[in-house]
Design a protein around this motif. Structure first.
Motif, PDB file in Angstrom:
ATOM      1  N   PHE A 146       0.838  -1.293  -0.132  1.00  0.00           N
ATOM      2  CA  PHE A 146      -0.071   0.027  -0.029  1.00  0.00           C
ATOM      3  C   PHE A 146       0.871   1.283  -0.114  1.00  0.00           C
ATOM      4  CE2 PHE A 146      -3.745  -2.527   2.330  1.00  0.00           C
ATOM      5  CZ  PHE A 146      -3.897  -3.185   1.226  1.00  0.00           C
ATOM      6  N   SER A 147       2.064   1.206   0.372  1.00  0.00           N
ATOM      7  CA  SER A 147       3.169   2.251   0.555  1.00  0.00           C
ATOM      8  C   SER A 147       3.430   2.676  -0.980  1.00  0.00           C
ATOM      9  CB  SER A 147       4.181   2.258   1.312  1.00  0.00           C
ATOM     10  OG  SER A 147       3.730   2.069   2.917  1.00  0.00           O
ATOM     11  N   LEU A 199      -2.392   3.492   7.055  1.00  0.00           N
ATOM     12  CA  LEU A 199      -1.930   4.096   5.868  1.00  0.00           C
ATOM     13  C   LEU A 199      -2.703   4.965   5.114  1.00  0.00           C
ATOM     14  CD1 LEU A 199       0.427   1.279   4.644  1.00  0.00           C
ATOM     15  CD2 LEU A 199       1.063   3.078   5.791  1.00  0.00           C
ATOM     16  N   ARG A 200      -4.024   5.104   5.599  1.00  0.00           N
ATOM     17  CA  ARG A 200      -5.048   5.627   4.858  1.00  0.00           C
ATOM     18  C   ARG A 200      -4.852   7.069   4.106  1.00  0.00           C
ATOM     19  NH1 ARG A 200      -9.894   7.329   9.149  1.00  0.00           N
ATOM     20  NH2 ARG A 200      -8.657   8.616  10.323  1.00  0.00           N
ATOM     21  N   ARG A 235      -3.702  10.525  -0.098  1.00  0.00           N
ATOM     22  CA  ARG A 235      -3.597  11.977  -0.637  1.00  0.00           C
ATOM     23  C   ARG A 235      -2.582  12.059  -1.652  1.00  0.00           C
ATOM     24  NH1 ARG A 235      -4.026  14.404   5.440  1.00  0.00           N
ATOM     25  NH2 ARG A 235      -5.904  12.918   6.347  1.00  0.00           N
ATOM     26  N   THR A 236      -1.811  11.169  -1.890  1.00  0.00           N
ATOM     27  CA  THR A 236      -0.705  11.487  -2.863  1.00  0.00           C
ATOM     28  C   THR A 236      -1.217  10.732  -4.110  1.00  0.00           C
ATOM     29  OG1 THR A 236       0.269   9.165  -2.624  1.00  0.00           O
ATOM     30  CG2 THR A 236       1.143  10.970  -1.367  1.00  0.00           C
ATOM     31  N   GLU A 270     -11.194   9.652   3.589  1.00  0.00           N
ATOM     32  CA  GLU A 270      -9.893  10.202   2.929  1.00  0.00           C
ATOM     33  C   GLU A 270     -10.301  11.135   1.614  1.00  0.00           C
ATOM     34  OE1 GLU A 270      -7.248  11.122   3.917  1.00  0.00           O
ATOM     35  OE2 GLU A 270      -7.714  10.080   5.919  1.00  0.00           O
ATOM     36  N   PHE A 271     -11.422  10.540   0.893  1.00  0.00           N
ATOM     37  CA  PHE A 271     -12.220  10.995  -0.428  1.00  0.00           C
ATOM     38  C   PHE A 271     -13.504  11.252  -0.622  1.00  0.00           C
ATOM     39  CE2 PHE A 271     -12.055   6.428  -1.038  1.00  0.00           C
ATOM     40  CZ  PHE A 271     -13.234   6.298  -1.959  1.00  0.00           C
ATOM     41  N   VAL A 272     -14.397  10.639   0.162  1.00  0.00           N
ATOM     42  CA  VAL A 272     -15.730  10.939   0.225  1.00  0.00           C
ATOM     43  C   VAL A 272     -16.349  10.962   1.763  1.00  0.00           C
ATOM     44  CG1 VAL A 272     -16.622   9.768  -1.944  1.00  0.00           C
ATOM     45  CG2 VAL A 272     -15.982   8.293  -0.079  1.00  0.00           C
TER      46      VAL A 272
END
Length: 474
Positions: free
Chosen positions: A163-164, A195-196, A200-201, A235-237
């Motif tokens: 995930f990273s 890691l959520r 954002r990257t 993080e996105f919704v």
């Protein structure tokens, strides 16, 4: 030994490619979804190959054989081709990583299929079928076949590393949960929680594409629920997890998140409709008010439409999708007012406001009924049935799907001897409102209304309507 259900993968174009590549001393494998789906006995149209050959070695091999080559992905090791109407992609063995501050992968070419499979998202997608002989060989270094059997989603290497390397895999984890009905391993869910913020990257466009695939999948609702629990959805919704308001038995309102996911699960797998189902109540947390023993959400559809538009724009959805979803959110309560009785003008206004979204709006209204009371559910469904019947009855009598006045802006400008401007719009709005309230009327009546309006506004009397007005109908 390769299962018999994989044999079809070693035929046709795959056999021809195997002959070309092995004769030139290169390995070639079928990888990814086609192998996974064949093992699951599911249909698959994607044919993706991995090879030891570099792009500059592939092009001479494929140039005369393929009907067309596509080299747009050559820098990343991918050559696309079209052969006998079938499109596929062949990619050099790769090993790619993401820098913590980067949105773009750093690609290096590898020399083994095992290293290539290691960099893939999940073990069930890290299974390859080596081609080139009468007996193809199944390559499964990370026990993906076993995870298919247990319906488990795990990363080939540790989830923190995976995930990273590519944080989008965290969204993909829930997308595959929705599509395949598999469940993430506990270690993967724990890694998402840690890691959520790495998401954002990742560009909004890439997140949007994965989210869209999740939303239209059969298992979208349970996958969305687990994604909310993991913290990733925030993080996105963030509007979606905000719906998980604590149930309040004193004021008798349900968990809005559970309701929204239930509505989504009932709708057809149409992206606009599913997004509208997810977002239709996002305005409720901001509008919740307690009035004695009751809780209210006045105008939540207005607030929700505004919030929906803002979020979908941030996710870079096309303007048309943003507009359609926001409009469905804005209108989603309209059909439920039918219990108070609708006049013909109210039906016309409903159809006119919904426009091309009418079938989706009616379906959203039906699916928005998640009450546990069968009696109440049947009553609401009957009301929507009656509304649709009224629409069809009115449609049989008049033009209902393109409601407009009998004269247009050019007629108004000619008659009033004016140019384009707000006066024309104001006149047409008056005429349209009459069309909605009273039904069809003819051009002569329309010009008469324009004349009266002009005089009332202090404009010069335009005089008698044009000679052709009396002879033309609406």
């Amino acid at each position: 030994m390769v299962p018999e259900r994989l044999n079809w993968l070693n035929s046709g174009i795959s056999r021809e490619l195997a002959g070309l590549f092995t004769a030139a001393g290169h390995e070639i494998h079928l990888v990814g979804g086609s192998v996974r789906d064949a093992l699951l006995e599911r249909e698959s149209t994607d044919l993706d190959y991995a090879t030891s050959a570099r792009p500059d070695q592939m092009k001479p091999l494929l140039g005369d054989w393929a009907d067309q080559l596509f080299t747009v992905g050559e820098r990343f090791g991918t050559i696309g081709l079209l052969r006998d109407g079938v499109r596929c992609e062949i990619t050099t063995f790769r090993a790619e990583t993401y820098r913590p501050d980067s949105r773009r992968p750093e690609v290096t070419f590898g020399d083994s299929i095992e290293a290539d499979l290691e960099r893939r998202d999940f073990t069930v997608n890290a299974i390859a079928l080596q081609l080139g002989s009468d007996a193809p060989v199944l390559v499964d270094p990370f026990n993906g076949v076993a995870d298919l059997a247990t319906r488990t989603l795990r990363t080939p290497i540790g989830p923190d590393v995976s995930f990273s390397d590519d944080p989008l895999r965290m969204v993909r984890l829930f997308r595959f949960m929705a599509q395949l009905g598999f469940y993430p391993d506990r270690a993967e869910l724990d890694a998402v929680a840690r890691l959520r913020e790495r998401l954002r990257t990742i560009s909004a466009e890439r997140i949007r594409d994965e989210f869209s695939k999740l939303v239209v999948a059969d298992g979208a609702a349970p996958a969305m629920s687990v994604m909310v629990e993991s913290g990733l959805a925030a993080e996105f919704v963030p509007e979606v997890p905000a719906l998980a308001m604590t149930e309040d038995p004193d004021h008798r309102h349900k968990d809005v998140l559970a309701h929204s996911l239930a509505v989504m699960a009932k709708t057809e797998p149409d992206l606009v409709l599913r997004l509208a189902a997810v977002f239709h109540d996002v305005g409720k947390p901001a509008t919740r008010r307690f009035e004695g023993p009751k809780v209210t959400f006045h105008h939540h559809e207005v607030v929700g439409a505004r919030m929906t538009r803002r979020r979908l724009r941030k996710l870079r959805y096309p303007n048309g999708t943003v507009s359609d979803v926001a409009e469905l959110v804005f209108l989603h309560m309209r059909a439920h007012t039918f219990k108070m009785g609708w006049t013909d003008s109210a039906v016309r206004r409903y159809v006119r406001d919904a426009g091309e979204l009418l079938p989706r709006l009616n379906q959203l209204a039906r699916c928005d009924v998640t009450t546990r009371s069968d009696r109440r559910a049947r009553r609401i469904q009957r009301q929507i049935d009656e509304l649709e019947e009224r629409i069809e009855a009115l449609r049989a009598k008049e033009e209902l799907d393109a409601i407009r006045p009998p004269i247009d802006g050019f007629d108004v400008m000619d008659y009033l001897a004016i140019g384009p401007g707000p006066t024309v719009g104001a006149v047409l709005e008056v005429l349209l409102e009459k069309r909605i309230e009273q039904g069809p009327y003819d051009r002569a009546e329309a010009f008469g209304d324009v004349r009266r309006w002009a005089v009332e506004q202090g404009l010069p009397d335009p005089g008698e309507p044009p000679p052709d007005a009396a002879s033309e109908g609406s």
